[in-house]
Structures are given as structure tokens and as C-alpha cells.
Design an enzyme around this catalytic site. Structure first.
Site, mmCIF file in Angstrom:
data_model
loop_
_atom_site.group_PDB
_atom_site.id
_atom_site.type_symbol
_atom_site.label_atom_id
_atom_site.label_comp_id
_atom_site.label_asym_id
_atom_site.label_seq_id
_atom_site.Cartn_x
_atom_site.Cartn_y
_atom_site.Cartn_z
ATOM 1 N N ASP A 17 64.609 38.936 25.598
ATOM 2 C CA ASP A 17 65.755 38.302 24.931
ATOM 3 C C ASP A 17 66.173 39.088 23.682
ATOM 4 O OD1 ASP A 17 65.438 36.402 26.844
ATOM 5 O OD2 ASP A 17 65.125 34.706 25.490
ATOM 6 N N GLY A 53 68.537 34.645 28.417
ATOM 7 C CA GLY A 53 68.824 34.710 26.981
ATOM 8 C C GLY A 53 69.015 33.278 26.520
ATOM 9 N N ARG A 54 67.942 32.714 26.019
ATOM 10 C CA ARG A 54 67.932 31.293 25.673
ATOM 11 C C ARG A 54 68.815 31.002 24.459
ATOM 12 N NH1 ARG A 54 62.465 30.631 24.424
ATOM 13 N NH2 ARG A 54 61.744 30.361 26.546
ATOM 14 N N GLU A 73 72.480 32.538 29.909
ATOM 15 C CA GLU A 73 72.002 31.233 30.395
ATOM 16 C C GLU A 73 72.047 30.163 29.299
ATOM 17 O OE1 GLU A 73 67.798 31.455 31.426
ATOM 18 O OE2 GLU A 73 67.290 32.116 29.399
ATOM 19 N N ARG A 109 82.464 33.312 42.718
ATOM 20 C CA ARG A 109 81.069 33.036 43.065
ATOM 21 C C ARG A 109 80.198 33.151 41.810
ATOM 22 N NH1 ARG A 109 83.357 31.844 47.070
ATOM 23 N NH2 ARG A 109 82.943 32.503 49.207
HETATM 24 O O1 F6P Z 1 60.864 35.114 27.596
HETATM 25 C C1 F6P Z 1 62.186 34.787 27.490
HETATM 26 C C2 F6P Z 1 62.729 34.329 28.803
HETATM 27 O O2 F6P Z 1 62.799 35.411 29.690
HETATM 28 C C3 F6P Z 1 64.066 33.633 28.612
HETATM 29 O O3 F6P Z 1 65.133 34.501 28.645
HETATM 30 C C4 F6P Z 1 64.068 32.597 29.710
HETATM 31 O O4 F6P Z 1 64.842 31.491 29.350
HETATM 32 C C5 F6P Z 1 62.639 32.254 29.815
HETATM 33 O O5 F6P Z 1 61.901 33.356 29.395
HETATM 34 C C6 F6P Z 1 62.175 31.831 31.187
HETATM 35 O O6 F6P Z 1 60.845 31.483 31.086
HETATM 36 P P1 F6P Z 1 59.876 31.098 32.270
HETATM 37 O O7 F6P Z 1 59.515 32.363 32.961
HETATM 38 O O8 F6P Z 1 58.709 30.489 31.594
HETATM 39 O O9 F6P Z 1 60.625 30.167 33.157
#
Ligand code: F6P
Length: 412
Positions: free
Chosen positions: A140, A195-196, A250, A299
Site C-alpha cells: 500500500d 489500497g485500504r 479498493e 465491466r
Molecule cells: O497489506 C495491505 C493489503 O494488501 C491491503 O491493500 C488489503 O486491503 C489487505 O492487505 C488485504 O489483506 P488480507 O490479505 O489479509 O485480506
């Protein structure tokens, strides 16, 4: 060097990897292990992040065993375990960590992680005096590294976390490939990128041909949503080849009519031990909205784990080596509670240890995308971001191939 060997002989260094994996974790472990061995340490690998220091412990001996750093992911495995008390798990498990460090005779701990993993490590260092060195990672790229990006005479405070360069390259390639199918069907393709809380990685899609992008830092209120769709319509209609790639983080905060607020879209109501929900679904919402409003075939496609899969990039490999050189310096001086980071953004050829410095782990925090990197008026990344990305990401070849055939008209 012989003197140094005697000094650390009989001491043990433990390495753990916590949080979401990246393609550069094995490379980081290999680089740290090699340097610790030069200093005379035995090197232990701790399994599954902090989980490997709970209960009975899960420890392997890595000392003098060959290790493949090019292979992506982490051979030590990872988890989102938090030993500190949390809402989800109010029990303080840090005494178990302390006990296991003692039981296994681990003298120094290196925690490879983002702000969650290194945040827990910092607490152990500050409260319990455990000798800890943090090592950054995250696809991220949202952990502050105090890195300076020189752009045409001005300085921008940027971030560069190991794992991000490899993931950015993956996102650029993935996007460039998606272009061929989008174009064949004259479609709009909405790509959802991990990308949280930050849009760093979404920006890499622009190197693969994405023409617009949405990021978590830019809340999509009703007004902005209207502007966005108007721009999408204009861009599609003006596109020479009648297709459009939209990259969407995301974690984009999208206006929710039910709550009256711009919110993240979650795939599940479950949260992990650090309180993070599982995200997913924004690209589907946008794609169906576009079809309804603009009547253009659209899509959605989630890049998801592809971004953090596969082998380590050349840049990341070199990068973790110079950070490990700085870690060696910290080990030698027994200067703990620090994390090596890059001082100046440099291209692969200039990556050297003297461009690094050790930041205090007390300063580990999240950093959003700098405002200068996003062009909000056009829902796209700026020239400054492109310059930043160009230091460690290549534009995929052939991404912008164009056919131009003369049109044929009826004879009569
Ligand atoms: O580590 C960050 C990340 O890749 C984020 O971008 C994503 O939201 C999250 O991890 C997903 O995590 P997991 O693999 O635990 O579902």
C-alpha cells in the site's frame, strides 16, 4: 570483521514478517540474515508473524541455510496477529512474547512489517526494553518513510516501502494487458486495486494505460460523483479507440445514499486483530452505475492479490539490500528502536546505503498520498506522481499500441 564476529557470537537474532505479504519479504529476510550472520549472530525465523511468539512458539533455525530472496511472499509465513490488547481481543499477550523471546534465547528481534506490526514492536521496545529493529514493508506504500522526492527543483515528502515497487510493476503490467480486451469490445473497464487508506498503488495503473483514477484520499461526495461520470463520458467519447480503463482504489470513499456519508465498500463485516475490515466491491458499483447512466458497456475487474504476488522486482531486491546494510549498522552499534528507510528517492542504479537513514520507530505512522501527486480536477494522477513512479517502475511495452486503418466506403 573477525573482531565483530567474536563480539556477537553466541547471540541470536529473530526475524518475523507480519501483516499482508509482499513480493519483497523473502528478499528482506535473505538480506537481513546474511548481514546478521556476518556479525556472528545465529538467525532464527519466527513463523506467522507475532503468532510465532505466542503459546509454545513457532521458530526455525535459518543460520547458514541457503535462502531464496527472489521468490515472492514469505517463507516464514505471515498473519495479522496483534499481541497487544485490542477491541477484538482484549487479552494482553505481550507477556507470552516476552516469555518466548527468553525461552528461545532471542537477543534481538527484527520485525518486517507495516505500521501495525512495527507499532506493536515499538511498544515492546518502549515498555519492555526489548532490542528491536523495525524493517518496512507494504504494497500500500502508506507507511511514512520521510523520503524526499526532488522534482524540478522542489522537494516533495514521499514514501517508499519495500514491496511497493514490485506491486506497482505488477499493477502496471496487469492494466496494460486488460487494455487489449477492453479495446476489442469498446468497453469501459473498472479496475479495483488494493489500497485500504491510500491511493499510491492505484496510480501504478496509469503506467499500464488507465486514463482516470479514484483514491481513498479524495472522498466521492454526490457532487464529485456527478463530475466524475461526466468526465468518464467525455473521456470515452473522445477516446480514439473507444475504450477506457478506470483504476479505483479498493478503499475509495464513495457516497452511500443510505447513511448520507462517503464510505468504504466492504466485502465482509469481519475485522482483523488490528480492527481492519476486508474491503471489496467498489469497482462493481461503479461499473453498473456507468452502464445505467451512460449506456456504455462496462465491466469490473479486481486486481486483488495479483498485485502482491510473484517474484521480487530488481529494484526491490537492491532496495532491501541497502536497507539491510543500514540495519547492520544499527546492529553493530546496538542502536535499537529504529527502522532503516530511504532518505532520497533514487533510481535503481543509484541505490546505495548512503541514501538511507534510521528513523525512530516512535515516528512510525501512516501517510496518505501527497496532494501534489493527484490531479483532482481530472480524476487522475499528476505529472509529479508519474515522475515518482518512473524511479522504480517501467512502462509496459506495447501498452499503447495503436491500429489505424483507412475506412472503406460503399462503391456506389
Ligand atoms: O497489506 C495491505 C493489503 O494488501 C491491503 O491493500 C488489503 O486491503 C489487505 O492487505 C488485504 O489483506 P488480507 O490479505 O489479509 O485480506
Amino acid at each position: 570483521m573477525a573482531k565483530v564476529n567474536r563480539f556477537f557470537a553466541g547471540k541470536t537474532l529473530g526475524i518475523l514478517t507480519g501483516g499482508g505479504d509482499t513480493p519483497a519479504l523473502n528478499a528482506s529476510i535473505e538480506a537481513l540474515k546474511a548481514r546478521a550472520e556476518i556479525l556472528g549472530f545465529n538467525v532464527y525465523g519466527i513463523g506467522r508473524g507475532w503468532k510465532g511468539l505466542l503459546e509454545e512458539g513457532d521458530i526455525v533455525d535459518l543460520t547458514h541455510i541457503p535462502y531464496d530472496g527472489w521468490y515472492g511472499g514469505t517463507a516464514l509465513r505471515s498473519s495479522r496477529t496483534n499481541p497487544m490488547p485490542t477491541k477484538k481481543n482484549p487479552v494482553d499477550r505481550s507477556p507470552q512474547v516476552l516469555q518466548n523471546l527468553k525461552r528461545y534465547g532471542i537477543d534481538v528481534l527484527v520485525t518486517i512489517g507495516g505500521d501495525d506490526t512495527n507499532g506493536a514492536a515499538r511498544k515492546l521496545y518502549e515498555k519492555e526494553g526489548i532490542p528491536v529493529i523495525g524493517f518496512p514493508k507494504t504494497i500500500d506504500n502508506d507507511v511514512r518513510t520521510h523520503t524526499i522526492h526532488n522534482y524540478q527543483g522542489s522537494e516533495i515528502e514521499t514514501c517508499l516501502c519495500p514491496g511497493f515497487p514490485s506491486a506497482a510493476q505488477n499493477v502496471a503490467y496487469f492494466t496494460s494487458k486488460i487494455c487489449t480486451t477492453a479495446r476489442s469490445h469498446s468497453r469501459i473497464m473498472v479496475l479495483e486495486v488494493m489500497g485500504r487508506d491510500a491511493g499510491w498503488l492505484t496510480g501504478a495503473a496509469t503506467f499500464g494505460g488507465a486514463a482516470m483514477a479514484l483514491i481513498p484520499e479524495y472522498e466521492m461526495t454526490p457532487d464529485k460523483i456527478e463530475q466524475f461520470y461526466a468526465k468518464v463520458d467525455e473521456m470515452y467519447k473522445n477516446s480514439k479507440d473507444k475504450y477506457l480503463i478506470l483504476a479505483v482504489a479498493e478503499g475509495t470513499r464513495w457516497f452511500n445514499k443510505n447513511t448520507g456519508k462517503a464510505e468504504i465498500v466492504c466485502a465482509s463485516t469481519e475485522v482483523d486483530e488490528f480492527g481492519h475490515p476486508r474491503l471489496g466491491g467498489i469497482s462493481g458499483i461503479i461499473a453498473s452505475d456507468i452502464e445505467k447512466r451512460l449506456k456504455i458497456e462496462t465491466r469490473s475487474q479486481v486486481i486483488g492479490y495479483y498485485a502482491r504476488s510473484g517474484q521480487c522486482s530488481e529494484y526491490d531486491k537492491r532496495y532491501v539490500n541497502i536497507l539491510a546494510d543500514k540495519a547492520l549498522d544499527l546492529l553493530l552499534r546496538e542502536d535499537f528502536g529504529k527502522m532503516p528507510v530511504l532518505k532520497h528517492l533514487t533510481s535503481l542504479i543509484e541505490l546505495e546505503e548512503f541514501h538511507t537513514f534510521a528513523m525512530d520507530m516512535g515516528q512510525v505512522e501512516n501517510k496518505p498520498l501527497p496532494i501534489e501527486y493527484y490531479d483532482a480536477a481530472n480524476f487522475n494522477f499528476s505529472e509529479k506522481y508519474t515522475h515518482f513512479l518512473g524511479h522504480f517502475t517501467q512502462k509496459p511495452q506495447g501498452a499503447f499500441h495503436s491500429f489505424d486503418f483507412p475506412k472503406v466506403f460503399p462503391k456506389a
